[in-house]
Design a protein around this motif. Structure first.
Motif, PDB file in Angstrom:
ATOM      1  N   GLY A 130      43.488  -0.043 -62.003  1.00  0.00           N
ATOM      2  CA  GLY A 130      44.444   0.269 -63.059  1.00  0.00           C
ATOM      3  C   GLY A 130      43.886   1.219 -64.104  1.00  0.00           C
ATOM      4  N   ASP A 131      43.897   0.777 -65.376  1.00  0.00           N
ATOM      5  CA  ASP A 131      43.438   1.647 -66.463  1.00  0.00           C
ATOM      6  C   ASP A 131      42.001   1.357 -66.883  1.00  0.00           C
ATOM      7  N   GLU A 132      41.242   0.677 -66.034  1.00  0.00           N
ATOM      8  CA  GLU A 132      39.840   0.395 -66.351  1.00  0.00           C
ATOM      9  C   GLU A 132      38.999   1.678 -66.311  1.00  0.00           C
ATOM     10  N   THR A 133      37.870   1.645 -66.982  1.00  0.00           N
ATOM     11  CA  THR A 133      37.003   2.822 -67.084  1.00  0.00           C
ATOM     12  C   THR A 133      35.797   2.705 -66.156  1.00  0.00           C
ATOM     13  N   ALA A 134      35.191   3.854 -65.867  1.00  0.00           N
ATOM     14  CA  ALA A 134      33.976   3.876 -65.032  1.00  0.00           C
ATOM     15  C   ALA A 134      33.027   4.946 -65.554  1.00  0.00           C
ATOM     16  N   ALA A 135      31.736   4.714 -65.351  1.00  0.00           N
ATOM     17  CA  ALA A 135      30.710   5.675 -65.771  1.00  0.00           C
ATOM     18  C   ALA A 135      29.663   5.779 -64.679  1.00  0.00           C
ATOM     19  N   MET A 136      28.984   6.929 -64.640  1.00  0.00           N
ATOM     20  CA  MET A 136      27.918   7.159 -63.673  1.00  0.00           C
ATOM     21  C   MET A 136      26.622   7.471 -64.415  1.00  0.00           C
ATOM     22  N   ILE A 137      25.539   6.841 -63.968  1.00  0.00           N
ATOM     23  CA  ILE A 137      24.220   7.073 -64.568  1.00  0.00           C
ATOM     24  C   ILE A 137      23.234   7.380 -63.452  1.00  0.00           C
ATOM     25  N   TRP A 138      22.591   8.522 -63.546  1.00  0.00           N
ATOM     26  CA  TRP A 138      21.524   8.873 -62.598  1.00  0.00           C
ATOM     27  C   TRP A 138      20.224   8.294 -63.141  1.00  0.00           C
TER      28      TRP A 138
ATOM     29  N   HIS B 241      33.210  -0.368 -65.324  1.00  0.00           N
ATOM     30  CA  HIS B 241      32.456  -0.215 -64.074  1.00  0.00           C
ATOM     31  C   HIS B 241      31.370   0.832 -64.288  1.00  0.00           C
ATOM     32  N   VAL B 242      30.184   0.557 -63.775  1.00  0.00           N
ATOM     33  CA  VAL B 242      29.080   1.513 -63.892  1.00  0.00           C
ATOM     34  C   VAL B 242      28.432   1.694 -62.526  1.00  0.00           C
ATOM     35  N   PHE B 243      28.263   2.962 -62.148  1.00  0.00           N
ATOM     36  CA  PHE B 243      27.564   3.315 -60.914  1.00  0.00           C
ATOM     37  C   PHE B 243      26.168   3.803 -61.282  1.00  0.00           C
ATOM     38  N   LEU B 244      25.158   3.107 -60.793  1.00  0.00           N
ATOM     39  CA  LEU B 244      23.770   3.516 -60.998  1.00  0.00           C
ATOM     40  C   LEU B 244      23.314   4.266 -59.752  1.00  0.00           C
ATOM     41  N   LEU B 245      22.982   5.518 -59.922  1.00  0.00           N
ATOM     42  CA  LEU B 245      22.620   6.381 -58.805  1.00  0.00           C
ATOM     43  C   LEU B 245      21.104   6.485 -58.765  1.00  0.00           C
ATOM     44  N   ALA B 246      20.489   5.828 -57.800  1.00  0.00           N
ATOM     45  CA  ALA B 246      19.029   5.750 -57.781  1.00  0.00           C
ATOM     46  C   ALA B 246      18.514   5.558 -56.374  1.00  0.00           C
ATOM     47  N   LEU B 247      17.409   6.225 -56.088  1.00  0.00           N
ATOM     48  CA  LEU B 247      16.749   5.998 -54.809  1.00  0.00           C
ATOM     49  C   LEU B 247      16.219   4.575 -54.755  1.00  0.00           C
ATOM     50  N   GLU B 248      16.113   4.042 -53.560  1.00  0.00           N
ATOM     51  CA  GLU B 248      15.623   2.678 -53.394  1.00  0.00           C
ATOM     52  C   GLU B 248      14.215   2.561 -53.973  1.00  0.00           C
ATOM     53  N   GLY B 249      13.978   1.504 -54.756  1.00  0.00           N
ATOM     54  CA  GLY B 249      12.670   1.288 -55.359  1.00  0.00           C
ATOM     55  C   GLY B 249      12.490   1.947 -56.711  1.00  0.00           C
TER      56      GLY B 249
ATOM     57  N   ASP C 193      29.667  -8.356 -63.752  1.00  0.00           N
ATOM     58  CA  ASP C 193      29.111  -8.086 -62.428  1.00  0.00           C
ATOM     59  C   ASP C 193      29.799  -6.897 -61.753  1.00  0.00           C
ATOM     60  N   GLN C 194      30.004  -5.840 -62.535  1.00  0.00           N
ATOM     61  CA  GLN C 194      30.644  -4.635 -62.016  1.00  0.00           C
ATOM     62  C   GLN C 194      29.741  -3.415 -62.194  1.00  0.00           C
ATOM     63  N   VAL C 195      28.449  -3.632 -61.917  1.00  0.00           N
ATOM     64  CA  VAL C 195      27.463  -2.556 -61.874  1.00  0.00           C
ATOM     65  C   VAL C 195      27.077  -2.372 -60.417  1.00  0.00           C
ATOM     66  N   TYR C 196      27.159  -1.144 -59.928  1.00  0.00           N
ATOM     67  CA  TYR C 196      26.955  -0.879 -58.495  1.00  0.00           C
ATOM     68  C   TYR C 196      25.810   0.117 -58.317  1.00  0.00           C
ATOM     69  N   ILE C 197      24.861  -0.254 -57.471  1.00  0.00           N
ATOM     70  CA  ILE C 197      23.713   0.624 -57.213  1.00  0.00           C
ATOM     71  C   ILE C 197      23.995   1.459 -55.977  1.00  0.00           C
ATOM     72  N   MET C 198      23.951   2.773 -56.140  1.00  0.00           N
ATOM     73  CA  MET C 198      24.166   3.726 -55.055  1.00  0.00           C
ATOM     74  C   MET C 198      22.815   4.363 -54.712  1.00  0.00           C
ATOM     75  N   ASN C 199      22.307   4.108 -53.513  1.00  0.00           N
ATOM     76  CA  ASN C 199      20.958   4.565 -53.167  1.00  0.00           C
ATOM     77  C   ASN C 199      20.855   5.994 -52.644  1.00  0.00           C
ATOM     78  N   ASP C 200      21.948   6.738 -52.699  1.00  0.00           N
ATOM     79  CA  ASP C 200      21.884   8.163 -52.367  1.00  0.00           C
ATOM     80  C   ASP C 200      22.535   8.949 -53.505  1.00  0.00           C
ATOM     81  N   PRO C 201      21.726   9.383 -54.483  1.00  0.00           N
ATOM     82  CA  PRO C 201      22.282  10.128 -55.618  1.00  0.00           C
ATOM     83  C   PRO C 201      22.668  11.563 -55.272  1.00  0.00           C
ATOM     84  N   SER C 202      22.277  12.043 -54.106  1.00  0.00           N
ATOM     85  CA  SER C 202      22.341  13.480 -53.840  1.00  0.00           C
ATOM     86  C   SER C 202      23.740  14.064 -53.894  1.00  0.00           C
TER      87      SER C 202
END
Length: 319
Positions: free
Chosen positions: A193-201, A257-265, A287-296
């Motif tokens: 819906g109208d929820e917000t999201a952010a991305m952090i490398w 919602h927050v997407f954390l873009l980070a390589l594993e480790g 509990d709406q923080v998501y780790i994405m292991n491919d930032p590319s």
């Protein structure tokens, strides 16, 4: 009896003449067809570049276009070398480019010559390359992108389509992308819906928050219509220098919602998980923080990068 023979002879001659005409017409048609095929097989194309008009040879095959491989691959074209900084490459393109040799980002002339290109594509910042525009021109047809093309991956696909005789393919992939955006937007509007999201490398223990116009952010906010958090809105437009944000400032990020873009480790992830400040933001509390292991692909712009960003968002948020 003689009259019958003459008539028979006349019929035979008529049939022979008719056969001769049909055969001749067939040959003419075949020759005409061959000529048409040759005419449409490929021809030179002239395009306007940053340094003026450039004539692109017909049926080019060996292309170097550092950091613009996304657009080439979207059109089904594999370059002869891929952008790199040392061993670092665009990881999200490796499934298609794993066997393609690397070439340094600033295009050393010796490395360019080794690849024997028949087309070199440069970005708009010509000062970033080791050689001059004229140096590369001596090696192959060279196209330098105007800034509006360099900054817009859609225009890159359109220009590359024109240069390579793949205008129909360009139209096709852009139309398919627009449909993908429309379908994803519909799904996401139902789930968040109208929820917000952010991305952090997260890189090297530091945190780089995306402004609303940096890298993949326009896909998230402009194309998919996901709402921008107030703190991100307050950051304004991105600048050339992308400075990390402090943990204290991150506490002001009231994103759903927050997407954390980070390589594993990546060490910065563990730091966040242990931080009371970080754990107090809405996304972490719910509990709406998501780790994405491919930032590319998140940290790039292009059709393929954008498609991967959309897939990641839909897979995560449209469950």
């Amino acid at each position: 009896m003689r009259l019958f023979s003459n008539k028979r002879l006349l019929v035979v001659c008529s049939l022979a003449f008719l056969l001769l005409v049909v055969t001749a017409c067939g040959n003419d048609s075949k020759e005409t067809g061959e000529s048409t095929d040759q005419d449409t097989k490929g021809s030179e194309v002239t395009v306007e570049g940053k340094k003026g008009e450039v004539t692109i040879p017909a049926d080019v095959e060996r292309i170097i276009a550092p950091y613009h491989e996304d657009a080439l691959l979207a059109l089904g074209v594999t370059p002869v070398a891929k952008w790199s900084i040392g061993k670092m490459v665009q990881d999200y393109l490796e499934p298609q480019l794993k066997d393609v040799p690397r070439i340094e980002w600033n295009l050393p002339q010796e490395q360019v010559l080794e690849q024997s290109p028949d087309l070199i594509v440069l970005g708009s910042d010509l000062a970033s390359y080791e050689g001059s525009y004229e140096d590369y021109q001596k090696m192959a047809a060279t196209y330098a992108m105007p800034e509006d093309v360099s900054n817009d991956w859609r225009k890159q696909i359109e220009v590359f389509g024109k240069m390579l005789g793949k205008e129909d393919k360009a139209d096709e992939v852009l139309a398919a992308y627009d449909k993908k955006v429309a379908d994803a937007k519909k799904k996401l509007s139902k789930t968040i819906g109208d929820e917000t999201a952010a991305m952090i490398w997260v890189q090297g223990g530091k945190y780089y928050l995306f402004e609303k116009d940096r890298h993949s952010a326009p896909v998230v906010y402009d194309e998919l219509g996901i709402n921008v958090p107030p703190f991100v809105e307050s950051m304004g437009k991105s600048q050339a220098a992308w400075n990390p944000i402090s943990m204290e400032k991150l506490s002001e990020l009231k994103a759903d919602h927050v997407f954390l873009l980070a390589l594993e480790g990546e060490q910065g992830i563990e730091t966040l998980e242990k931080s009371d400040v970080w754990q107090s933001i809405p996304a972490a509390e719910n509990d709406q923080v998501y780790i994405m292991n491919d930032p590319s692909f998140w940290t790039n712009k292009g059709l393929i990068a954008s498609e991967k960003t959309i897939d990641a968002l839909v897979d995560t948020l449209a469950k």
